[in-house]
Design a protein around this motif. Structure first.
Motif, PDB file in Angstrom:
ATOM      1  N   PHE A 204       0.831  -1.208   0.000  1.00 54.48           N
ATOM      2  CA  PHE A 204       0.000   0.000   0.000  1.00 54.48           C
ATOM      3  C   PHE A 204       0.868   1.261   0.000  1.00 54.48           C
ATOM      4  O   PHE A 204       0.585   2.228  -0.729  1.00 54.48           O
ATOM      5  CB  PHE A 204      -0.915   0.010   1.228  1.00 54.48           C
ATOM      6  N   ILE A 205       1.918   1.248   0.808  1.00 55.55           N
ATOM      7  CA  ILE A 205       2.796   2.420   0.895  1.00 55.55           C
ATOM      8  C   ILE A 205       3.553   2.616  -0.420  1.00 55.55           C
ATOM      9  O   ILE A 205       3.661   3.739  -0.924  1.00 55.55           O
ATOM     10  CB  ILE A 205       3.773   2.262   2.071  1.00 55.55           C
ATOM     11  N   ALA A 206       4.057   1.513  -0.973  1.00 61.39           N
ATOM     12  CA  ALA A 206       4.797   1.604  -2.236  1.00 61.39           C
ATOM     13  C   ALA A 206       3.902   2.106  -3.368  1.00 61.39           C
ATOM     14  O   ALA A 206       4.345   2.861  -4.239  1.00 61.39           O
ATOM     15  CB  ALA A 206       5.386   0.244  -2.598  1.00 61.39           C
ATOM     16  N   ALA A 207       2.633   1.707  -3.335  1.00 59.07           N
ATOM     17  CA  ALA A 207       1.698   2.130  -4.380  1.00 59.07           C
ATOM     18  C   ALA A 207       1.024   3.458  -4.053  1.00 59.07           C
ATOM     19  O   ALA A 207       0.206   3.934  -4.847  1.00 59.07           O
ATOM     20  CB  ALA A 207       0.637   1.052  -4.571  1.00 59.07           C
ATOM     21  N   ARG A 208       1.337   4.016  -2.893  1.00 60.20           N
ATOM     22  CA  ARG A 208       0.780   5.291  -2.444  1.00 60.20           C
ATOM     23  C   ARG A 208      -0.750   5.248  -2.334  1.00 60.20           C
ATOM     24  O   ARG A 208      -1.441   6.239  -2.582  1.00 60.20           O
ATOM     25  CB  ARG A 208       1.216   6.432  -3.364  1.00 60.20           C
ATOM     26  N   VAL A 209      -1.289   4.092  -1.940  1.00 58.28           N
ATOM     27  CA  VAL A 209      -2.736   3.942  -1.825  1.00 58.28           C
ATOM     28  C   VAL A 209      -3.319   4.883  -0.772  1.00 58.28           C
ATOM     29  O   VAL A 209      -4.350   5.538  -1.032  1.00 58.28           O
ATOM     30  CB  VAL A 209      -3.107   2.475  -1.521  1.00 58.28           C
ATOM     31  N   PRO A 210      -2.725   4.998   0.441  1.00 56.95           N
ATOM     32  CA  PRO A 210      -3.292   5.951   1.415  1.00 56.95           C
ATOM     33  C   PRO A 210      -3.333   7.382   0.886  1.00 56.95           C
ATOM     34  O   PRO A 210      -4.309   8.108   1.129  1.00 56.95           O
ATOM     35  CB  PRO A 210      -2.349   5.828   2.619  1.00 56.95           C
ATOM     36  N   ASN A 211      -2.293   7.790   0.150  1.00 57.66           N
ATOM     37  CA  ASN A 211      -2.278   9.136  -0.414  1.00 57.66           C
ATOM     38  C   ASN A 211      -3.385   9.308  -1.451  1.00 57.66           C
ATOM     39  O   ASN A 211      -4.023  10.367  -1.537  1.00 57.66           O
ATOM     40  CB  ASN A 211      -0.916   9.420  -1.064  1.00 57.66           C
ATOM     41  N   MET A 212      -3.601   8.259  -2.247  1.00 61.64           N
ATOM     42  CA  MET A 212      -4.666   8.324  -3.254  1.00 61.64           C
ATOM     43  C   MET A 212      -6.034   8.488  -2.602  1.00 61.64           C
ATOM     44  O   MET A 212      -6.863   9.276  -3.062  1.00 61.64           O
ATOM     45  CB  MET A 212      -4.662   7.045  -4.106  1.00 61.64           C
ATOM     46  N   ILE A 213      -6.256   7.725  -1.525  1.00 64.59           N
ATOM     47  CA  ILE A 213      -7.547   7.811  -0.840  1.00 64.59           C
ATOM     48  C   ILE A 213      -7.726   9.202  -0.229  1.00 64.59           C
ATOM     49  O   ILE A 213      -8.804   9.808  -0.338  1.00 64.59           O
ATOM     50  CB  ILE A 213      -7.648   6.726   0.241  1.00 64.59           C
ATOM     51  N   THR A 214      -6.674   9.711   0.393  1.00 63.15           N
ATOM     52  CA  THR A 214      -6.749  11.044   1.001  1.00 63.15           C
ATOM     53  C   THR A 214      -7.037  12.109  -0.052  1.00 63.15           C
ATOM     54  O   THR A 214      -7.907  12.979   0.134  1.00 63.15           O
ATOM     55  CB  THR A 214      -5.434  11.376   1.721  1.00 63.15           C
ATOM     56  N   ASP A 215      -6.321  12.052  -1.170  1.00 65.25           N
ATOM     57  CA  ASP A 215      -6.550  13.026  -2.246  1.00 65.25           C
ATOM     58  C   ASP A 215      -7.959  12.915  -2.806  1.00 65.25           C
ATOM     59  O   ASP A 215      -8.598  13.926  -3.127  1.00 65.25           O
ATOM     60  CB  ASP A 215      -5.526  12.812  -3.368  1.00 65.25           C
ATOM     61  N   ALA A 216      -8.454  11.676  -2.914  1.00 68.12           N
ATOM     62  CA  ALA A 216      -9.785  11.472  -3.481  1.00 68.12           C
ATOM     63  C   ALA A 216     -10.862  12.053  -2.581  1.00 68.12           C
ATOM     64  O   ALA A 216     -11.762  12.765  -3.058  1.00 68.12           O
ATOM     65  CB  ALA A 216     -10.031   9.985  -3.716  1.00 68.12           C
ATOM     66  N   VAL A 217     -10.782  11.773  -1.286  1.00 71.56           N
ATOM     67  CA  VAL A 217     -11.832  12.254  -0.389  1.00 71.56           C
ATOM     68  C   VAL A 217     -11.752  13.764  -0.206  1.00 71.56           C
ATOM     69  O   VAL A 217     -12.778  14.419   0.038  1.00 71.56           O
ATOM     70  CB  VAL A 217     -11.762  11.540   0.982  1.00 71.56           C
ATOM     71  N   LEU A 218     -10.560  14.334  -0.340  1.00 71.34           N
ATOM     72  CA  LEU A 218     -10.447  15.789  -0.258  1.00 71.34           C
ATOM     73  C   LEU A 218     -11.130  16.475  -1.432  1.00 71.34           C
ATOM     74  O   LEU A 218     -11.532  17.637  -1.342  1.00 71.34           O
ATOM     75  CB  LEU A 218      -8.968  16.200  -0.189  1.00 71.34           C
ATOM     76  N   SER A 219     -11.241  15.745  -2.537  1.00 71.77           N
ATOM     77  CA  SER A 219     -11.867  16.324  -3.735  1.00 71.77           C
ATOM     78  C   SER A 219     -13.386  16.172  -3.729  1.00 71.77           C
ATOM     79  O   SER A 219     -14.047  16.632  -4.663  1.00 71.77           O
ATOM     80  CB  SER A 219     -11.301  15.651  -4.992  1.00 71.77           C
ATOM     81  N   TRP A 220     -13.950  15.545  -2.718  1.00 74.97           N
ATOM     82  CA  TRP A 220     -15.394  15.347  -2.686  1.00 74.97           C
ATOM     83  C   TRP A 220     -16.161  16.619  -2.338  1.00 74.97           C
ATOM     84  O   TRP A 220     -17.379  16.677  -2.497  1.00 74.97           O
ATOM     85  CB  TRP A 220     -15.751  14.268  -1.649  1.00 74.97           C
ATOM     86  N   ASN A 221     -15.478  17.613  -1.827  1.00 75.37           N
ATOM     87  CA  ASN A 221     -16.121  18.865  -1.424  1.00 75.37           C
ATOM     88  C   ASN A 221     -17.245  18.629  -0.404  1.00 75.37           C
ATOM     89  O   ASN A 221     -18.330  19.203  -0.479  1.00 75.37           O
ATOM     90  CB  ASN A 221     -16.681  19.610  -2.645  1.00 75.37           C
ATOM     91  N   MET A 222     -16.952  17.750   0.543  1.00 79.87           N
ATOM     92  CA  MET A 222     -17.893  17.455   1.625  1.00 79.87           C
ATOM     93  C   MET A 222     -17.209  17.783   2.943  1.00 79.87           C
ATOM     94  O   MET A 222     -15.988  17.899   3.009  1.00 79.87           O
ATOM     95  CB  MET A 222     -18.314  15.985   1.600  1.00 79.87           C
ATOM     96  N   SER A 223     -18.014  17.934   3.973  1.00 77.28           N
ATOM     97  CA  SER A 223     -17.438  18.213   5.287  1.00 77.28           C
ATOM     98  C   SER A 223     -16.643  16.998   5.758  1.00 77.28           C
ATOM     99  O   SER A 223     -16.970  15.854   5.415  1.00 77.28           O
ATOM    100  CB  SER A 223     -18.545  18.518   6.293  1.00 77.28           C
ATOM    101  N   PRO A 224     -15.581  17.228   6.545  1.00 71.65           N
ATOM    102  CA  PRO A 224     -14.801  16.093   7.063  1.00 71.65           C
ATOM    103  C   PRO A 224     -15.655  15.084   7.823  1.00 71.65           C
ATOM    104  O   PRO A 224     -15.414  13.876   7.743  1.00 71.65           O
ATOM    105  CB  PRO A 224     -13.785  16.773   7.991  1.00 71.65           C
ATOM    106  N   THR A 225     -16.652  15.578   8.549  1.00 74.18           N
ATOM    107  CA  THR A 225     -17.516  14.669   9.306  1.00 74.18           C
ATOM    108  C   THR A 225     -18.254  13.717   8.387  1.00 74.18           C
ATOM    109  O   THR A 225     -18.322  12.504   8.635  1.00 74.18           O
ATOM    110  CB  THR A 225     -18.527  15.471  10.145  1.00 74.18           C
ATOM    111  N   MET A 226     -18.806  14.229   7.297  1.00 71.30           N
ATOM    112  CA  MET A 226     -19.542  13.377   6.367  1.00 71.30           C
ATOM    113  C   MET A 226     -18.611  12.393   5.672  1.00 71.30           C
ATOM    114  O   MET A 226     -18.977  11.228   5.442  1.00 71.30           O
ATOM    115  CB  MET A 226     -20.271  14.235   5.335  1.00 71.30           C
ATOM    116  N   VAL A 227     -17.418  12.851   5.323  1.00 71.99           N
ATOM    117  CA  VAL A 227     -16.461  11.960   4.660  1.00 71.99           C
ATOM    118  C   VAL A 227     -16.116  10.789   5.568  1.00 71.99           C
ATOM    119  O   VAL A 227     -16.134   9.622   5.154  1.00 71.99           O
ATOM    120  CB  VAL A 227     -15.188  12.738   4.269  1.00 71.99           C
TER     121      VAL A 227
END
Length: 457
Positions: A323-346
């Motif tokens: 996961f770290i080598a493939a940067r999966v956590p970073n991908m998930i973080t970037d994706a949810v940040l682009s949802w334009n939703m409140s952190p609580t809802m995410v």
């Protein structure tokens, strides 16, 4: 092969192996190793596979796991669960649904010394299901109640799940264990209140258990039937030493950590020492052979369980390296940040995704997979990692009793000889209760975080 394709191949392989009932450690390790091989090549992968087993397990904080497991195994063989159940049954049996309430109370008490959800479910199934059936409880109700009450072992310290989460998330083990106390107690109270309320309501309607066609009807006068067919042991003759044992072990483990007298690892070791002394006292009349058999059985069970847990830690480490080598956590973080939703809802959406995952993934594998994926997102949004850990474990508890995996349901079914389908039929009320509790813990984090804030370091 593109990075996205490699990630898909790894996830599909991992899920396929888990669904085929391949051991969790093998499923995680093989999937992670294949991903590293496709991503970084043969030489890098062999170096990682050579280093990860040592780096993942040569950690002093992990010694707390075999100590807590050993304490629980000694407590089982010292008949602590039997004593606690007898006390709870006698004291709480007068209430509507009293035998069910006693089962929940005994499960909570035994969880405080066992640290194992499966162990609690198996022990309480052997002790209480037969009595509940004799009192008129339908098989679905009796077995489902034990399966759900067994999940308290995942939340109430010394929970192995909370310890593993603390190590994975690199947070204080003492604070993590302290955080599980209040949610665990609230969960037990919620289960007991539902049983009491349903029993009281049916008593008002005058239903008779022997003619009942539903769970709620059966609960109505279960206590009356139990009272008629069972002699009440005088309070003075109850095995109160069982309750004393629980208090002693809980005080050593949690009191030591809470006050700062012991570290988490030291408290686990002292708890194991106290548990073996309790075992020696309980088996003193069985002679040297009985004592040796009890100690030997506890050590063997501890060794096999510890080996399984450490094997899963190694497999999880391999998957996490991918996961770290493939940067999966970073991908998930970037994706949810682009949802334009409140952190609580995410966070709410991400956590709710654990419900369907928990239905198909074994509990430990769900913990090992979800932590490296959800924790970076929670930290990015400023959520407390201890709060997140309690919520993840609560969702894991739901997965332990929902089909098709539902390990606690299968354990209860295997222990009692009742079909697993029957166990699953009685789960729904407790499933809804757990969802309500998760909502309370999610929106009122102070319930979780109050005690950890008082832990002395």
């Amino acid at each position: 092969m593109t990075l996205g394709a490699v990630i898909v191949v790894v996830l599909v392989l991992m899920l396929a192996l888990l669904l085929l009932r391949v051991p969790v450690a093998v499923s995680l390790g093989v999937a992670g190793a294949l991903g590293l091989l496709l991503l970084r090549g043969f030489n890098h992968t062999t170096l990682e596979l050579g280093a990860i087993p040592f780096s993942q397990t040569a950690t002093f904080s992990l010694t707390i796991i075999p100590m807590f497991i050993l304490m629980g195994m000694f407590a089982v063989r010292a008949h602590v669960a039997e004593y606690v159940f007898k006390i709870a049954d006698r004291v709480l049996g007068r209430f509507p649904g009293g035998l069910g309430i006693a089962t929940v109370a005994a499960s909570a008490g035994f969880s405080a010394v066992s640290g194992s959800s499966i162990g609690t479910a198996a022990t309480m199934a052997r002790l209480s299901v037969g009595e509940m059936r004799a009192a008129g409880y339908p098989a679905a109700m009796a077995t489902a109640l034990v399966a759900v009450a067994g999940t308290l072992g995942s939340m109430i310290p010394p929970s192995t799940f909370l310890v593993l989460y603390a190590i994975l998330a690199q947070v204080s083990v003492a604070e993590m264990l302290a955080a599980g106390i209040v949610p665990g107690i609230i969960s037990a109270i919620a289960y007991a209140l539902w049983i009491m309320f349903a029993g009281w309501r049916m008593q008002q309607k005058g239903h008779i258990v022997s003619d009942a066609t539903s769970v709620k009807d059966a609960l109505g006068q279960a206590t009356d039937i139990a009272t008629q067919h069972k002699e009440h042991t005088p309070l003075a003759k109850l095995p109160w030493r069982g309750l004393v044992y629980v208090v002693i072990l809980f005080a050593i483990v949690l009191g030591g950590m809470y006050s700062g007298i012991f570290t988490a690892t030291e408290s686990a070791a002292f708890g194991a020492i106290a548990a073996v002394l309790i075992l020696l006292f309980e088996l003193r009349k069985e002679g040297a052979k009985g004592i040796w058999d009890g100690i030997k059985g506890a050590l063997e069970s501890t060794a096999s369980t510890t080996a399984m847990v450490f094997f899963i830690v190694i497999g999880s480490g391999i998957l996490t390296a991918f996961f770290i080598a493939a940067r999966v956590p970073n991908m998930i973080t970037d994706a949810v940040l682009s949802w334009n939703m409140s952190p609580t809802m995410v966070m709410l959406i991400l956590l709710l995704s654990l419900v369907p995952l928990g239905m198909v993934l074994e509990s430990l594998s769900l913990l090992m997979i979800s932590v490296p994926l959800l924790l970076p997102v929670a930290l990015e949004f400023g959520f407390d990692p201890i709060w997140l850990g309690i919520l993840i474990v609560k969702f894991i508890e739901i997965g332990m009793v929902t089909p098709p995996v539902g390990i606690n349901a299968f354990v209860v079914a295997g222990t009692t000889g009742i079909r697993s389908e029957t166990v699953f039929r009685g789960i729904m009320p407790f499933f809804l209760i757990d969802l309500v509790l998760i909502g309370i813990f999610f929106f009122i984090p102070d319930i979780i975080l109050f005690l950890p804030s008082l832990v002395q370091h």
